[in-house]
Design a protein around this motif. Structure first.
Motif, PDB file in Angstrom:
ATOM      1  N   UNK A   1       0.827  -1.207   0.000  1.00  0.00           N
ATOM      2  CA  UNK A   1       0.000   0.000   0.000  1.00  0.00           C
ATOM      3  C   UNK A   1       0.865   1.262   0.000  1.00  0.00           C
ATOM      4  N   UNK A   2       1.931   1.231   0.781  1.00  0.00           N
ATOM      5  CA  UNK A   2       2.835   2.389   0.800  1.00  0.00           C
ATOM      6  C   UNK A   2       3.483   2.577  -0.576  1.00  0.00           C
ATOM      7  N   UNK A   3       3.893   1.463  -1.184  1.00  0.00           N
ATOM      8  CA  UNK A   3       4.505   1.543  -2.511  1.00  0.00           C
ATOM      9  C   UNK A   3       3.532   2.099  -3.552  1.00  0.00           C
ATOM     10  N   UNK A   4       2.296   1.663  -3.493  1.00  0.00           N
ATOM     11  CA  UNK A   4       1.294   2.152  -4.448  1.00  0.00           C
ATOM     12  C   UNK A   4       1.025   3.642  -4.261  1.00  0.00           C
ATOM     13  N   UNK A   5       0.960   4.063  -3.005  1.00  0.00           N
ATOM     14  CA  UNK A   5       0.747   5.491  -2.762  1.00  0.00           C
ATOM     15  C   UNK A   5       1.947   6.312  -3.228  1.00  0.00           C
ATOM     16  N   UNK A   6       3.142   5.778  -3.018  1.00  0.00           N
ATOM     17  CA  UNK A   6       4.354   6.477  -3.465  1.00  0.00           C
ATOM     18  C   UNK A   6       4.349   6.647  -4.982  1.00  0.00           C
ATOM     19  N   UNK A   7       3.893   5.629  -5.687  1.00  0.00           N
ATOM     20  CA  UNK A   7       3.811   5.736  -7.142  1.00  0.00           C
ATOM     21  C   UNK A   7       2.913   6.893  -7.549  1.00  0.00           C
ATOM     22  N   UNK A   8       1.763   7.033  -6.844  1.00  0.00           N
ATOM     23  CA  UNK A   8       0.874   8.145  -7.148  1.00  0.00           C
ATOM     24  C   UNK A   8       1.470   9.492  -6.804  1.00  0.00           C
ATOM     25  N   UNK A   9       2.252   9.554  -5.719  1.00  0.00           N
ATOM     26  CA  UNK A   9       2.878  10.819  -5.323  1.00  0.00           C
ATOM     27  C   UNK A   9       3.936  11.248  -6.338  1.00  0.00           C
ATOM     28  N   UNK A  10       4.733  10.276  -6.794  1.00  0.00           N
ATOM     29  CA  UNK A  10       5.820  10.615  -7.728  1.00  0.00           C
ATOM     30  C   UNK A  10       5.315  10.877  -9.133  1.00  0.00           C
ATOM     31  N   UNK A  11       4.110  10.346  -9.431  1.00  0.00           N
ATOM     32  CA  UNK A  11       3.577  10.524 -10.778  1.00  0.00           C
ATOM     33  C   UNK A  11       3.272  12.006 -11.017  1.00  0.00           C
TER      34      UNK A  11
END
Length: 832
Positions: free
Chosen positions: A104-114
């Motif tokens: 979940x943290x990894x998925x949220x990080x992907x959205x933040x960096x996008x």
């Protein structure tokens, strides 16, 4: 105890059997908290947690009445984004353990960096063995690794990183910072890694976690500073185990208090008859008031600014770095102000500067060294000066027989071709470091044309000269042939025309273009964290091999033709005319050097300095050796013995001959020299016949002496010496057979009359009996002795007087058998 059943039963018991609760405070285990938080909406209860960090609870559609004073695990992602931007890291990779919390943290990080101009170049996950994923990250050139895994997997990850050499100055690991102190010691025994290797790979990693207590020295809502609160907490805790959530629990109490206070103010302002004590689980209105009041929370607590945004705490995130076996705080991120603060000189990178987010590939043009270019240019200038000196020498002495017979116009073309070849060296040394890309593309064509035309001009002129010598001396049937320099110029022009046709077709159909060849990356010689990718400029086109094959084939045929002519004329020993020996030497040297130079140049095409040096030296050597072989022998001969080239080995030219030669062209002189060569062969045959005459003369003298003593022996002489007469007549017949060759010699004999009997030719000063027998004294003596014998014995055999004539004094007309002697026989007798 994180038991969902027990937790849910306790909650329902409190609702059913206990007093009316205004709010729910707590919830540490994520699983239990999420079950309770999902049912709060039906009870109109607001829940505030101080320890549940699972990102799942951030879903407001599913958990609208849930709040927490502790930041979510996802709260570290904005802080990580700020850190990446601070060090300008725009390319990262992720390594995640296959657990829902980390995913979940990894998925949220992907959205933040996008959308933030930061590329996630590789996303790897693992369940038990991370080595394969680590190896893939290295293969994709990931230098900044964002990890999400627990302590046990962290040990395995860093062991794999050590094995793959993914640590040190070129790599930066960013992992969770909530691990326990000395966490690696608990799991080192479960790995295959040595402790020192593990610590070496861990050195410098950055941990990211929420800040337990604020570091600011500022009074909180309670009137204490965070430091005072920590001191009081430690004093009351005693030897009990410390929890990193105690500050958030403390601030949670203040949140509830401030929420109730705002709710009371709201009720007093809007409805004075209603109080918070009137709340029940079905009172949706009061539940909504409590919810709005908690969303308005904003104060400074012991954990920092306490502010909620959609129920999520906007707290402070700290950054720690592993330095020499301990965690050191190096910075913090304030989520409320969206500010990153790095403590001065606290972060220690393994290199002189922060690692690069990828292998920085710096393209570096491999250019020709300026000192090398200067040295070879100086040698080229010296070669051009030498060629200019030869040109001056050739023009100044163009009327000298030595230079005139060697075709000065052709010599000028040889020099011109050599100078063009020299000039091409300057163009071959100009690359992208000296000229622009457009200019370089133009130079590709210009230098090819200059070198090609220069080669054809020089060797075409040499081969044309050799062809003329071959045409004169190898065709013995020609009477007289004039091959002027104009015809040789036409031949050279034809060779150049073929060159121009090939070059024009090349330029129109498939012109040369500038191409860039990239080579494998090399480490930076200065030790920087970059890789050097050498690039090299070339002049190429689509069908380069075909065009080069055509040019090489034509030049090869031209060189083979020159070798053939040089071989055919190798025995012509007239230095002024024949350069075949020097042409052969030149072709040999040029051919060998070109083959070696082309091969070495192809093998060193990735080393421009070596390639240019080889090409330049080959051109300089070939041009210099060709010019020297052609002109140095002429210069030496002209200075030491100017007439040596035109002297005949057996005859000297008379003054009239010399005057005539100065007026005739070089081609006529060539024909005379051909006649001279043929004349020498005839003279050799004449020498043999004169020896035979000498022997016959001796025999005749003996017979004459015998006749004077014994006249009766006439019949014997006639019978025994008739064979001698046949020998003499055979000499006559041989002379007649040479009439066809007299035409060849006529041109030379007209210009070179034989020496007179009384001449003082040094070649005839010796007392050679063969030379003396033709002196006037010997001829008169032979005639006085031989004519009476011929009258009685030989004349009847050739149509003269009858042999029965009693006296040699009787008139020939008195004999009935007399007939006129043809003039040719008279000439023969006179000659004898």
């Amino acid at each position: 105890q994180c038991d969902n059943a027990k937790g849910l039963k306790a909650f329902y018991d409190a609702i059913k059997y206990g007093p009316n609760h205004l709010m729910v405070f707590g919830g540490v285990c994520a699983t239990v908290t999420s079950i309770i938080a999902e049912s709060l909406k039906g009870w109109n209860l607001v829940q505030l947690s101080f320890a549940a960090t699972t990102p799942e609870l951030a879903d407001k559609k599913k958990y609208p009445y849930f709040f927490r004073t502790v930041p979510s695990d996802n709260a570290v992602n904005p802080a990580i984004l700020k850190l990446l931007k601070h060090y300008q890291w725009k390319r990262v990779g992720t390594l995640t353990q296959d657990v829902q919390r980390f995913s979940e943290v990894r998925n949220d990080l992907t959205g933040v960096l996008y959308g933030e101009d930061i590329e996630i170049s590789d996303t790897e996950s693992f369940s038990n063995d991370p080595c394969t994923s680590v190896k893939k990250l290295k293969g994709n050139d990931v230098r900044i690794i964002l990890g999400q895994f627990d302590e046990e997997m962290a040990v395995k990850v860093f062991c794999c990183a050590y094995d793959e050499e993914m640590y040190g100055s070129k790599y930066q690991w960013i992992i969770p910072g909530w691990y326990e102190n000395l966490w690696w010691e608990s799991w080192i025994n479960s790995s295959q890694c040595l402790s020192k290797n593990l610590l070496a790979a861990m050195e410098g990693y950055i941990g990211v976690d929420f800040e337990p207590l604020s570091s600011k020295i500022k009074k909180t809502i309670s009137g204490r500073t965070p430091q005072q609160y920590e001191k009081e907490y430690n004093a009351k805790r005693g030897d009990g185990q410390s929890s990193k959530f105690h500050g958030y629990a403390y601030d949670g109490i203040w949140v509830i208090a401030k929420t109730l206070q705002r709710a009371m103010k709201h009720l007093n302002a809007t409805n004075k008859h209603q109080k918070i004590e009137d709340f029940n689980y079905t009172n949706h209105k009061l539940g909504k008031i409590f919810l709005d009041a908690m969303n308005e929370t904003n104060f400074f607590g012991v954990t920092g600014e306490v502010v909620f945004r959609n129920g999520e705490r906007m707290g402070t995130i700290k950054f720690t770095q592993f330095q020499e076996r301990e965690e050191v705080k190096v910075g913090e991120y304030n989520a409320v102000a969206d500010e990153l603060e790095i403590i001065n000189n606290s972060i220690r990178f393994q290199g002189l500067e922060p690692p690069k987010d990828k292998t920085i590939i710096q393209e570096e043009l491999r250019k020709i060294s300026l000192p090398l270019y200067s040295i070879l240019s100086a040698l080229t200038i010296l070669g051009m000066i030498m060629a200019s000196a030869f040109l001056f020498f050739n023009i100044k002495n163009r009327n000298q027989k030595l230079i005139k017979m060697s075709s000065p116009y052709m010599n000028n073309l040889i020099i011109l071709g050599g100078m063009l070849s020299y000039a091409s060296i300057f163009l071959f040394g100009l690359d992208g470091s000296f000229v622009s890309e457009k200019t370089f593309e133009t130079l590709c064509t210009v230098r090819t044309w200059i070198l090609t035309v220069g080669y054809t001009t020089a060797f075409g002129a040499m081969f044309a000269k050799t062809w003329r010598v071959h045409a004169i001396f190898k065709n013995v049937k020609m009477k007289k042939k004039i091959i002027k320099d104009q015809k040789l110029l036409v031949i050279v022009g034809g060779m150049l025309l073929i060159d121009l046709c090939i070059l024009i077709c090349w330029q129109v159909v498939d012109p040369l273009r500038r191409t860039v060849e990239k080579y494998n990356m090399e480490p930076d010689p200065a030790g920087r964290d970059i890789s050097i990718r050498p690039i090299l400029e070339h002049c190429e086109n689509t069908h380069m091999t075909i065009w080069l094959g055509i040019v090489y084939a034509y030049k090869g045929l031209l060189m083979l033709f020159g070798c053939f002519l040089a071989w055919e004329t190798r025995n012509v020993s007239i230095p002024a005319l024949n350069d075949s020996k020097y042409i052969g030497m030149s072709v040999y040297n040029v051919g060998i050097m070109c083959i070696i130079g082309a091969a070495v140049s192809f093998l060193t095409r990735d080393q421009p300095n070596v390639q240019f040096c080889i090409v330049a030296l080959v051109i300089i050597f070939c041009s210099t050796i060709t010019l020297c072989l052609v002109f140095v022998p002429k210069l030496i001969t002209l200075r030491t013995n100017p007439d040596a080239a035109t002297q005949n080995r057996r005859f000297q030219f008379t003054q009239n001959q010399k005057k005539e030669d100065s007026k005739t062209s070089t081609s006529v002189t060539s024909v005379n020299q051909a006649s001279t060569s043929r004349l020498e062969g005839l003279q050799s045959e004449n020498h043999r016949l004169r020896m035979k005459i000498t022997e016959l003369d001796k025999d005749l003298e003996e017979v004459t002496m015998q006749l004077q003593d014994t006249p009766e022996k006439t019949t014997y002489i006639k019978q025994n010496h008739y064979q001698d007469l046949n020998d003499i007549l055979s000499i006559r017949n041989f002379t007649d057979s040479k009439d066809g060759e007299k035409a060849i010699l006529k041109n030379h004999l007209d210009q070179n009359p034989p020496a007179q009997w009384g001449s003082s030719d040094p070649s005839r000063t010796s007392k050679d009996p063969i030379e003396d027998i033709n002196s006037p004294e010997h001829i008169q003596r032979r005639l006085s002795l031989q004519l009476p014998i011929l009258h009685h014995a030989y004349l009847p055999s050739i149509g003269g007087v009858d042999a029965s004539c009693a006296s040699p004094c009787v008139s020939p007309s008195a004999s009935p058998r007399h007939r006129h002697v043809p003039p040719s026989f008279r000439v023969m007798v006179s000659g004898l």
